[in-house]
Every structure is written in structure tokens, then in C-alpha cells.
Design an enzyme around this catalytic site. Structure first.
Site, mmCIF file in Angstrom:
data_model
loop_
_atom_site.group_PDB
_atom_site.id
_atom_site.type_symbol
_atom_site.label_atom_id
_atom_site.label_comp_id
_atom_site.label_asym_id
_atom_site.label_seq_id
_atom_site.Cartn_x
_atom_site.Cartn_y
_atom_site.Cartn_z
ATOM 1 N N CYS A 134 1.128 -1.278 0.155
ATOM 2 C CA CYS A 134 0.117 -0.691 -0.233
ATOM 3 C C CYS A 134 0.875 1.215 -0.019
ATOM 4 O O CYS A 134 1.132 1.671 1.051
ATOM 5 C CB CYS A 134 -1.251 -0.131 1.232
ATOM 6 S SG CYS A 134 -1.767 1.583 1.291
ATOM 7 N N CYS A 137 -0.365 3.579 1.910
ATOM 8 C CA CYS A 137 -0.176 3.935 3.895
ATOM 9 C C CYS A 137 0.960 3.628 4.040
ATOM 10 O O CYS A 137 1.618 4.808 5.070
ATOM 11 C CB CYS A 137 -0.128 2.278 3.658
ATOM 12 S SG CYS A 137 -1.951 1.614 2.873
ATOM 13 N N ASP A 138 2.097 3.906 3.138
ATOM 14 C CA ASP A 138 3.522 3.569 3.367
ATOM 15 C C ASP A 138 3.980 4.208 2.673
ATOM 16 O O ASP A 138 5.356 4.903 3.653
ATOM 17 C CB ASP A 138 3.517 2.313 3.157
ATOM 18 C CG ASP A 138 3.892 0.912 4.109
ATOM 19 O OD1 ASP A 138 2.739 1.383 4.965
ATOM 20 O OD2 ASP A 138 2.896 -0.372 4.001
#
Ligand SMILES: Cc1cc2nc3c(=O)[nH]c(=O)nc-3n(C[C@H](O)[C@H](O)[C@H](O)COP(=O)(O)OP(=O)(O)OC[C@H]3O[C@@H](n4cnc5c(N)ncnc54)[C@H](O)[C@@H]3O)c2cc1C
Length: 301
Positions: A134, A137-138
């Protein structure tokens, strides 16, 4: 006894819940993640949902959920582990990971899909230590660093674009020489100076010590990186449906646009069903159609 159990609180499940409760059905949404909203939350920007251009996926999911909560939908946080139907009574029994057992006249299964793994050495070993699924997300952890994205579809190219704004350098590794993504996205990727295309290449191994530091390609070439984002498609979450309704060879539940499956009273909605376009708008549409079909089915009993 419930009228309807909805499994999954992604775009499809939440839409089904709104249509179900407005049809006066006594229903329960069972969701694996606490106050989850499914895959939409992973999208940095959902630019193709009618009327809400440019909204980030997390906010969109929160709005979907709030809509359902405000309509009085009840949620249970648990993972569904077993579904069965009694052919005589026509009642469905749904069991959860917490040992609870619920009965309903109909079920809408909307458990979506998850990331496909590459299944190469180093992938599991370095999970969350440089291997991610992701970018939104990261990605922020890799500001100013060098990353690789693996895949050739919309998600992979979106991820590469997203990371190119954060990272010094992004390698886009794809096993073919053409992308499956939208033309406009491909054009934007090709115009980015810090995205390097690594075509006709497959990952053989992800290398590192305590964290990822390189990726080895089939043929022996090694590229130094700080992190790798795998965007190699998705697989349907349908294991629990085996024996309940017919699946296609890839594991998608065979269902029409009303969510009707091979088992009367068991409906499928969203990414988990057979269809050509897996997006928020089609998941929301599926939920609405499946709940309406479920209401008709319950009425007919
Ligand atoms: C990175 C990314 C970017 C995207 N960008 C876009 C975009 O820009 N525009 C667009 O339209 N679409 C986009 N999509 C696709 C879109 O998000 C999906 O098509 C849509 O969210 C699918 O919704 P769904 O409800 O079918 O499934 P999901 O969103 O996958 O929801 C399924 C839910 O079911 C739950 N669940 C699973 N198993 C169980 C179980 N056993 N018991 C209980 N609950 C369970 C899961 O936890 C999850 O919450 C993107 C997807 C990703 C991953």
C-alpha cells in the site's frame, strides 16, 4: 432471527446495508476490521466516483460508513468463518471467529479482495521491513529514498506516481512491455523524470539484512532500493464460500448484476463477484442491487 446478514463493510457491504435498512429489513453487518471501510481507504485519491471528484479514499470510506451508522445499521466486529444453509428451513447459519452463531433468511457476501503476493524469497521475511502492498499507507516512510513498484495495472502505476512525489527515484518493474493501466496514467508515468521503467522483468528475490536493500530480477540484475511496493493485482476473499455457492476457477463468486448466485438467498456483491470492472462505483451499485434482490427474495419466502 435476522432477515439479512451482510458480510463485509466495504463499499459494497455499506451500500447494501443502506438499501437493506431502507427496505425495513432486520439486518446485521459483520465486519472483520473494527470500523473498517475496506479497500477504498487505501486509495490516495478517488477521482472517478460521480459527484465526489478528488476525495481521498479514507474520507470517502468514512462518509459511506457514517451514512450507514446514521441510518441505524448495526455492526459486529468479527470474521465470518463458516456459512451454511438448511435446505428444509431455508435458514442460513453464519459462524464467526468469536464463536457467535447468527441465523438469517438471506446473506449478502461482500468480503472483497486482497493483494496478490509475488511468492518470492524475501517477500514474507521483509514484510513491513521494506515490503509493502500500500503506497498511500507506507509511502511517506520513503521520503527522499529509492523504491520499486512491481506491477503493470492501474494500482501499480498510481503507486509509482504517488511515490514519485516523495521518493528520489522509483523503479517500475513490470513483466511485460505494455501496461494494463489507463492511457492517461501511462502517459503521466512516462513523463515523470524520476520513474524508471524496468520492463520485461520479473522479481526473483527481495534482498536485505534487517530491512530490504535490493531487488534481484530473473536473469541476475540487482537494483538497490530502500523499499518495494507490490501491486500485482488482487485475489477474491471467497474461501469461506466454497461449498456454499459456485465460484469460477479464479475464486470469484459467480453472480449476476443483482448478486444472484447458484444458492437462492445467498447474494454476492462487490469485488468478490464475477464482473469486468472492480471499482468503488460498481461495488456501491452491487450492494444496492443485491440488497434489493435480497428484499424481494425474503418477501417471496
Ligand atoms: C490502492 C487501491 C486504490 C484504488 N483506487 C480506486 C479508485 O481510485 N477508484 C475506484 O473506483 N476504485 C479504486 N480501488 C478499488 C476499490 O477500492 C474497490 O473496487 C472497492 O473498494 C471494493 O469494495 P468491496 O466492498 O467489494 O470490497 P472491500 O473494499 O475489499 O471490502 C470488503 C470488506 O470485507 C471484510 N471482510 C473480508 N473477509 C471477511 C470475513 N470473513 N468476515 C467479515 N468481514 C470480512 C474486509 O475486511 C473488508 O472490510 C482501489 C483499490 C485499491 C486497493
Amino acid at each position: 432471527m435476522l432477515d439479512l446478514i451482510i458480510i463485509g463493510s466495504g463499499s459494497a457491504g455499506l451500500s447494501a446495508a443502506i438499501y437493506g435498512i431502507r427496505a425495513n429489513l432486520k439486518l446485521l453487518v459483520i465486519e472483520k476490521e473494527f470500523e473498517g471501510t475496506g479497500q477504498v481507504a487505501l486509495s490516495s485519491k478517488v477521482d472517478n466516483y460521480l459527484g465526489l471528484p478528488g476525495l481521498d479514499g479514507y474520507s470517502m470510506g468514512e462518509q459511506f460508513r457514517e451514512h450507514a451508522v446514521n441510518f441505524g445499521v448495526e455492526f459486529l466486529e468479527a470474521s465470518v468463518t463458516e456459512i451454511s444453509k438448511d435446505d428444509n428451513s431455508k435458514i442460513f447459519t453464519v459462524k464467526t471467529s468469536k464463536g457467535e452463531v447468527y441465523e438469517a433468511k438471506a446473506v449478502i457476501y461482500a468480503a472483497g479482495a486482497v493483494h496478490r503476493h509475488l511468492d518470492v524469497p524475501g517477500e514474507d521475511e521483509f514484510a513491513s521491513k521494506g515490503v509493502s502492498y500500500c503506497a498511500t499507507c507506507d509511502g511517506a516512510f520513503y521520503r527522499g529514498k529509492t523504491t520499486a513498484v512491481v506491477g503493470g495495472g492501474d494500482t501499480a502505476l498510481d503507486d509509482a506516481l504517488y511515490l514519485s512525489a516523495l521518493c528520489e527515484k522509483v523503479y517500475l518493474i513490470h513483466r511485460r512491455d505494455e501496461f494494463r493501466a489507463a492511457e492517461i496514467t501511462v502517459k503521466r508515468v512516462k513523463e515523470k523524470a524520476n520513474i524508471e521503467l524496468v520492463l520485461n522483468s520479473q522479481v526473483e528475490e527481495i534482498l536485505g539484512n534487517d530491512r530490504v536493500n535490493a531487488v534481484k530480477l530473473v536473469g541476475g540484475k540487482t537494483i538497490d532500493i530502500d523499499g518495494i511496493f507490490i501491486a500485482a493485482g488482487s485475489v477474491p476473499v471467497s474461501k469461506v464460500v466454497e461449498g456454499v455457492a459456485d465460484l469460477n476457477p479464479a475464486g470469484y463468486i459467480i453472480a449476476d448484476e443483482n448478486g444472484i448466485t447458484s444458492t437462492p438467498g445467498f447474494f454476492a456483491a462487490g469485488d468478490v463477484r464475477t464482473k469486468t470492472l472492480r471499482q468503488v462505483v460498481t461495488a456501491v451499485s452491487d450492494g444496492a442491487c443485491a440488497a434489493t434482490a435480497a428484499a424481494h427474495y425474503i418477501e417471496s419466502l
